[in-house]
Write a protein that holds these residues in place. Structure first.
Motif, PDB file in Angstrom:
ATOM      1  N   ILE A  77       1.124  -0.814  -0.008  1.00 60.26           N
ATOM      2  CA  ILE A  77      -0.342  -0.263  -0.166  1.00 60.26           C
ATOM      3  C   ILE A  77       1.146   0.755   0.150  1.00 60.26           C
ATOM      4  N   TYR A  78       0.823   2.690  -1.280  1.00 63.39           N
ATOM      5  CA  TYR A  78       1.240   3.228  -1.102  1.00 63.39           C
ATOM      6  C   TYR A  78       0.955   4.476  -0.245  1.00 63.39           C
ATOM      7  N   GLU A  79       1.755   5.204   0.273  1.00 62.23           N
ATOM      8  CA  GLU A  79       1.392   5.460   1.748  1.00 62.23           C
ATOM      9  C   GLU A  79       0.968   7.257   0.845  1.00 62.23           C
ATOM     10  N   TYR A  80       1.670   7.242  -0.151  1.00 60.82           N
ATOM     11  CA  TYR A  80       1.558   8.357  -1.220  1.00 60.82           C
ATOM     12  C   TYR A  80       1.282   8.251  -2.401  1.00 60.82           C
ATOM     13  N   LEU A  81       0.389   8.676  -3.016  1.00 61.14           N
ATOM     14  CA  LEU A  81       0.345   8.414  -4.640  1.00 61.14           C
ATOM     15  C   LEU A  81       0.938   9.803  -5.249  1.00 61.14           C
ATOM     16  N   PRO A  82       1.801   9.514  -6.365  1.00 62.63           N
ATOM     17  CA  PRO A  82       2.614  10.830  -6.984  1.00 62.63           C
ATOM     18  C   PRO A  82       1.639  11.605  -7.134  1.00 62.63           C
TER      19      PRO A  82
ATOM     20  N   ARG B 170      -6.435  11.872   1.576  1.00 62.57           N
ATOM     21  CA  ARG B 170      -5.428  10.885   1.730  1.00 62.57           C
ATOM     22  C   ARG B 170      -5.717   9.593   2.695  1.00 62.57           C
ATOM     23  N   LEU B 171      -5.254  10.587   3.711  1.00 57.89           N
ATOM     24  CA  LEU B 171      -5.416   9.479   5.443  1.00 57.89           C
ATOM     25  C   LEU B 171      -6.510   8.557   4.996  1.00 57.89           C
ATOM     26  N   GLN B 172      -7.879   9.527   4.682  1.00 59.09           N
ATOM     27  CA  GLN B 172      -9.262   8.230   4.441  1.00 59.09           C
ATOM     28  C   GLN B 172      -8.889   6.766   3.954  1.00 59.09           C
ATOM     29  N   ARG B 173      -8.558   7.258   1.873  1.00 57.38           N
ATOM     30  CA  ARG B 173      -7.430   5.944   1.037  1.00 57.38           C
ATOM     31  C   ARG B 173      -6.609   4.863   1.912  1.00 57.38           C
ATOM     32  N   LEU B 174      -5.570   5.687   2.102  1.00 54.44           N
ATOM     33  CA  LEU B 174      -4.765   4.882   3.260  1.00 54.44           C
ATOM     34  C   LEU B 174      -5.510   3.830   4.224  1.00 54.44           C
ATOM     35  N   MET B 175      -6.440   4.215   5.113  1.00 54.33           N
ATOM     36  CA  MET B 175      -7.258   3.251   5.869  1.00 54.33           C
ATOM     37  C   MET B 175      -8.260   2.631   4.819  1.00 54.33           C
ATOM     38  N   ALA B 176      -8.183   2.550   4.049  1.00 48.93           N
ATOM     39  CA  ALA B 176      -9.426   1.983   3.150  1.00 48.93           C
ATOM     40  C   ALA B 176      -8.362   0.825   2.947  1.00 48.93           C
TER      41      ALA B 176
ATOM     42  N   SER C 253      -8.869  -9.164   3.032  1.00 52.54           N
ATOM     43  CA  SER C 253      -8.816 -10.197   1.736  1.00 52.54           C
ATOM     44  C   SER C 253      -7.991 -10.624   2.816  1.00 52.54           C
ATOM     45  N   GLY C 254      -7.013 -10.754   3.621  1.00 57.27           N
ATOM     46  CA  GLY C 254      -6.096 -12.039   4.357  1.00 57.27           C
ATOM     47  C   GLY C 254      -5.288 -12.487   3.215  1.00 57.27           C
ATOM     48  N   VAL C 255      -4.780 -12.522   2.556  1.00 52.99           N
ATOM     49  CA  VAL C 255      -3.871 -12.823   1.530  1.00 52.99           C
ATOM     50  C   VAL C 255      -2.659 -12.724   2.146  1.00 52.99           C
ATOM     51  N   THR C 256      -2.610 -11.090   2.203  1.00 51.87           N
ATOM     52  CA  THR C 256      -1.366 -11.015   3.161  1.00 51.87           C
ATOM     53  C   THR C 256      -1.216  -9.621   4.055  1.00 51.87           C
ATOM     54  N   ALA C 257      -0.899  -9.824   4.931  1.00 54.63           N
ATOM     55  CA  ALA C 257      -0.435  -8.271   5.757  1.00 54.63           C
ATOM     56  C   ALA C 257      -0.211  -7.326   5.166  1.00 54.63           C
ATOM     57  N   PRO C 258      -1.327  -5.691   5.111  1.00 54.29           N
ATOM     58  CA  PRO C 258      -0.694  -5.324   4.829  1.00 54.29           C
ATOM     59  C   PRO C 258       0.633  -4.752   4.907  1.00 54.29           C
ATOM     60  N   GLU C 259       1.340  -3.829   4.328  1.00 53.84           N
ATOM     61  CA  GLU C 259       2.792  -3.422   4.528  1.00 53.84           C
ATOM     62  C   GLU C 259       2.896  -1.850   3.791  1.00 53.84           C
ATOM     63  N   ILE C 260       2.626  -0.862   4.011  1.00 54.42           N
ATOM     64  CA  ILE C 260       2.788   0.475   4.258  1.00 54.42           C
ATOM     65  C   ILE C 260       4.175   0.639   3.634  1.00 54.42           C
TER      66      ILE C 260
END
Length: 188
Positions: A3-8, A95-101, A109-116
């Motif tokens: 998960i990108y903390e910041y998008l371009p 941006r913070l709402q996007r990050l939390m979502a 999803s449980g596929v892998t742990a989120p990595e910010i």
């Protein structure tokens, strides 16, 4: 899940806001002109193989400078302050709402742990290798999201250095890696 903390576009916005802090109207107007000139130069430059390009980066910055100039007039302030810019505050909240979502979706999803990840936009420049390049072939410039200059180099070579990739076709080698979003000192 990455998960990108910041998008371009967020990096461009926050970088311009950080640079604008404390500037007066005349200084902001000068920054608007510089951003417009840079975007104009990027429009006539060589096309890049990805959407994320010098043109996109320069236009993202230009849009923000052009947005800030009228904010100062509307708010009747002598110098720009982010706290007086309601759109900047709202965009940061979004941006913070996007990050939390994104984190919630990754956890659900449980596929892998989120990595910010705090990635940057890097410009990777290539140069032709003497005796290996084709006449008139320009070595490509690419922009990539990466956590570091080293990672950007690895990713650029992995994508563009393969069999039919532009580095192979032009006989190019990576010559420079420069962080362009955010610029050094703007955010982190």
């Amino acid at each position: 899940m990455l998960i990108y903390e910041y998008l371009p576009h967020e990096l461009a916005r926050l970088g311009v806001i950080a640079r604008a802090a404390g500037l007066d109207r005349r200084q902001v107007a000068a920054q608007v002109r510089q951003a417009q000139e840079r975007a104009g130069r990027a429009r006539v430059g060589c096309a890049e193989p990805h959407h994320l390009s010098e043109l996109v980066v320069s236009e993202l910055r230009c849009v923000q400078w052009e947005r800030i100039a009228p904010v100062m007039g509307r708010e009747q302030v002598a110098v720009y302050a982010r706290s007086l810019d309601s759109r900047a505050v709202r965009c940061e909240e979004q941006r913070l709402q996007r990050l939390m979502a994104d984190v919630a979706e990754a956890e659900w999803s449980g596929v892998t742990a989120p990595e910010i990840s705090r990635h940057r936009v890097c410009r990777i420049g290539a140069r032709a290798v003497a005796g290996r390049s084709r006449p008139g072939a320009a070595a490509p410039v690419v922009h990539l999201m990466a956590a570091s200059a080293g990672e950007a180099t690895e990713r650029a070579w992995a994508v563009h250095g393969k069999g039919g990739g532009p580095y192979r076709r032009t006989g190019g080698r990576i010559a420079s890696v420069e962080q362009v979003l955010p610029e050094f000192g703007e955010l982190f």
